[in-house]
Design a protein around this motif. Structure first.
Motif, PDB file in Angstrom:
ATOM      1  N   LYS A  54     -18.311 -20.184   6.345  1.00  0.00           N
ATOM      2  CA  LYS A  54     -17.240 -19.803   5.424  1.00  0.00           C
ATOM      3  C   LYS A  54     -16.126 -19.080   6.175  1.00  0.00           C
ATOM      4  O   LYS A  54     -14.935 -19.318   5.931  1.00  0.00           O
ATOM      5  CB  LYS A  54     -17.794 -18.888   4.324  1.00  0.00           C
ATOM      6  N   ALA A  55     -16.530 -18.189   7.090  1.00  0.00           N
ATOM      7  CA  ALA A  55     -15.550 -17.400   7.845  1.00  0.00           C
ATOM      8  C   ALA A  55     -14.680 -18.285   8.731  1.00  0.00           C
ATOM      9  O   ALA A  55     -13.482 -18.038   8.900  1.00  0.00           O
ATOM     10  CB  ALA A  55     -16.270 -16.342   8.685  1.00  0.00           C
ATOM     11  N   LYS A  83     -13.597 -21.184   8.135  1.00  0.00           N
ATOM     12  CA  LYS A  83     -12.548 -21.786   7.316  1.00  0.00           C
ATOM     13  C   LYS A  83     -11.390 -20.815   7.086  1.00  0.00           C
ATOM     14  O   LYS A  83     -10.271 -21.236   6.811  1.00  0.00           O
ATOM     15  CB  LYS A  83     -13.124 -22.240   5.975  1.00  0.00           C
ATOM     16  N   GLU A  84     -11.698 -19.513   7.227  1.00  0.00           N
ATOM     17  CA  GLU A  84     -10.679 -18.476   7.068  1.00  0.00           C
ATOM     18  C   GLU A  84     -10.167 -17.983   8.424  1.00  0.00           C
ATOM     19  O   GLU A  84      -9.517 -16.943   8.502  1.00  0.00           O
ATOM     20  CB  GLU A  84     -11.260 -17.289   6.277  1.00  0.00           C
ATOM     21  N   LYS A  85     -10.505 -18.718   9.489  1.00  0.00           N
ATOM     22  CA  LYS A  85     -10.043 -18.418  10.848  1.00  0.00           C
ATOM     23  C   LYS A  85     -10.614 -17.120  11.414  1.00  0.00           C
ATOM     24  O   LYS A  85      -9.941 -16.399  12.156  1.00  0.00           O
ATOM     25  CB  LYS A  85      -8.510 -18.355  10.890  1.00  0.00           C
ATOM     26  N   THR A 124     -11.689  -9.759   5.936  1.00  0.00           N
ATOM     27  CA  THR A 124     -11.852 -11.156   5.528  1.00  0.00           C
ATOM     28  C   THR A 124     -13.326 -11.487   5.313  1.00  0.00           C
ATOM     29  O   THR A 124     -13.690 -12.123   4.322  1.00  0.00           O
ATOM     30  CB  THR A 124     -11.256 -12.104   6.597  1.00  0.00           C
ATOM     31  N   LEU A 148     -15.913 -12.545   1.697  1.00  0.00           N
ATOM     32  CA  LEU A 148     -16.735 -13.758   1.630  1.00  0.00           C
ATOM     33  C   LEU A 148     -18.170 -13.474   1.194  1.00  0.00           C
ATOM     34  O   LEU A 148     -18.952 -14.401   0.968  1.00  0.00           O
ATOM     35  CB  LEU A 148     -16.738 -14.472   2.980  1.00  0.00           C
TER      36      LEU A 148
END
Length: 368
Positions: free
Chosen positions: A320-321, A323-325, A363, A367
């Motif tokens: 998941k992380a 995908k958030e860079k 970030t 998540l």
């Protein structure tokens, strides 16, 4: 055998990525100006472009030997083999012990685990405690394998530092069974409080001590080394020659020129320690504020913070992380039986700005 997960995810990094994954030094601290001056000087000498000695140029081996002597560990140039990074040092030694069994920490360095697999070395894991390896279990395992791989200084991945008592006990066990210790020390100079005594100094004829300039100067130089008895070094040179004849002569000569100024090198290394300690303290503050359920022990040096959640699958979390860079390494990558561990994380704190550290941890918190 699969590729290193760390190396694979590093390939996904771009200018927008916040990476807490690889053990990358802070590139802003590379002594680029000094190294450029050294390179300009040595490149005028035509001899450096020629083939060199398989064990490395004598002057550089002498300087590394002097570093050991300055810490009370008697060493001369015949005890040093220059390698293409400490990763190659690990491969050479593993090839020497091919098809044997080895005792190692649980968890341990992913690069070493992969090298042992490649050389068909059977791994016997022993749990790490807060002050080092579980001694009773270590002796039970080592009595059978007579070969061990340990990272006593700011261990990768856990940043565990062995106590003096544990270091003494490990040395006694190595002597007792007349076995061999592979002591991997890429982070030993990155201490925040004090430099610990090397276990190998107590057992100079029963150990391979691995060092590297990748964490203190520049990984791009690809210069590491092995410190061992002359007899063991002579046995390894045969393997080294079959791999690449010798490590880059140009890198060795540039490094040798740089190390002529001992005081400057120490000043540079202290600058790294100060910067990394400051980054580590800030990273911990952000963890406590934004990820309060993440439990960890504050490191005394090195490049990593390691810890765990109670019921969070960190392998799914990193997907998941990404995908958030934002990148980090789930702890299951550091075990030989990866599927059994799913709640641990290794964070690298050395190569991110404070702004990115805060943003990245915030970030990750969103998540969960």
């Amino acid at each position: 055998m699969k590729r290193s997960f760390v190396r694979e995810i590093l390939e996904s990094i771009d200018n927008e990525t916040i990476s807490f994954a690889g053990g990358l030094p802070n590139e802003k601290l590379f002594p680029s100006k000094e190294l450029k001056k050294c390179a300009s000087k040595v490149l005028k000498n035509k001899e450096i472009y020629q083939y060199g000695l398989s064990n490395g140029i004598k002057e550089l081996r002498q300087k590394i030997a002097k570093m050991y002597c300055n810490s009370g560990f008697k060493t001369n140039e015949e005890n040093i083999l220059i390698t293409t990074g400490s990763q190659q040092a690990m491969f050479i030694i593993s090839k020497y012990f091919e098809n044997k069994s080895i005792t190692l920490e649980k968890p341990s360095y992913l690069g070493a685990i992969n090298i042992f697999k490649l050389n068909h070395i059977k791994m016997k894991e022993v749990d790490l405690k807060k002050d080092g390896i579980d001694i009773k279990k270590f002796e039970k395992s080592f009595a059978k394998t007579k070969l061990a791989y340990l990272i006593p200084d700011f261990q990768n991945p856990t940043s565990t530092t062995y106590s003096k008592t544990k270091r003494d006990e490990v040395a006694k066990i190595i002597k007792k069974y007349d076995g061999i210790l592979i002591e991997d020390s890429p982070y030993s100079e990155l201490y925040f409080e004090k430099k610990e005594t090397l276990i190998s100094s107590q057992i100079p004829n029963n150990s391979f001590h691995l060092g590297s300039f990748s964490k203190t100067l520049s990984p791009s130089l690809r210069i590491g080394w092995i410190r061992a008895s002359k007899e063991l070094i002579d046995s390894l040179i045969i393997i080294k020659e079959s791999i690449d004849l010798h490590s880059s002569g140009i890198s060795q000569y540039i490094l040798n020129e740089y190390l002529k100024d001992d005081a400057n090198f120490e000043k540079h290394t202290q600058k790294i320690r100060d910067d990394y300690q400051d980054k580590m303290e800030y990273f911990c503050k952000c963890l406590d504020k934004y990820l309060p359920t993440f439990k960890y022990t504050k490191p005394k040096g090195g490049m990593f913070i390691y810890g765990s959640f109670k019921k969070i699958d960190t392998f799914e979390l990193v997907k998941k992380a990404m995908k958030e860079k934002v990148l980090f390494v789930p702890g299951n990558q550091f075990y030989t039986n990866k599927e059994k561990i799913n709640n641990e994380i290794r964070f690298n704190y050395t190569n991110s700005s404070k702004k990115d550290i805060k943003k990245g941890i915030k970030t990750i918190s969103k998540l969960i």
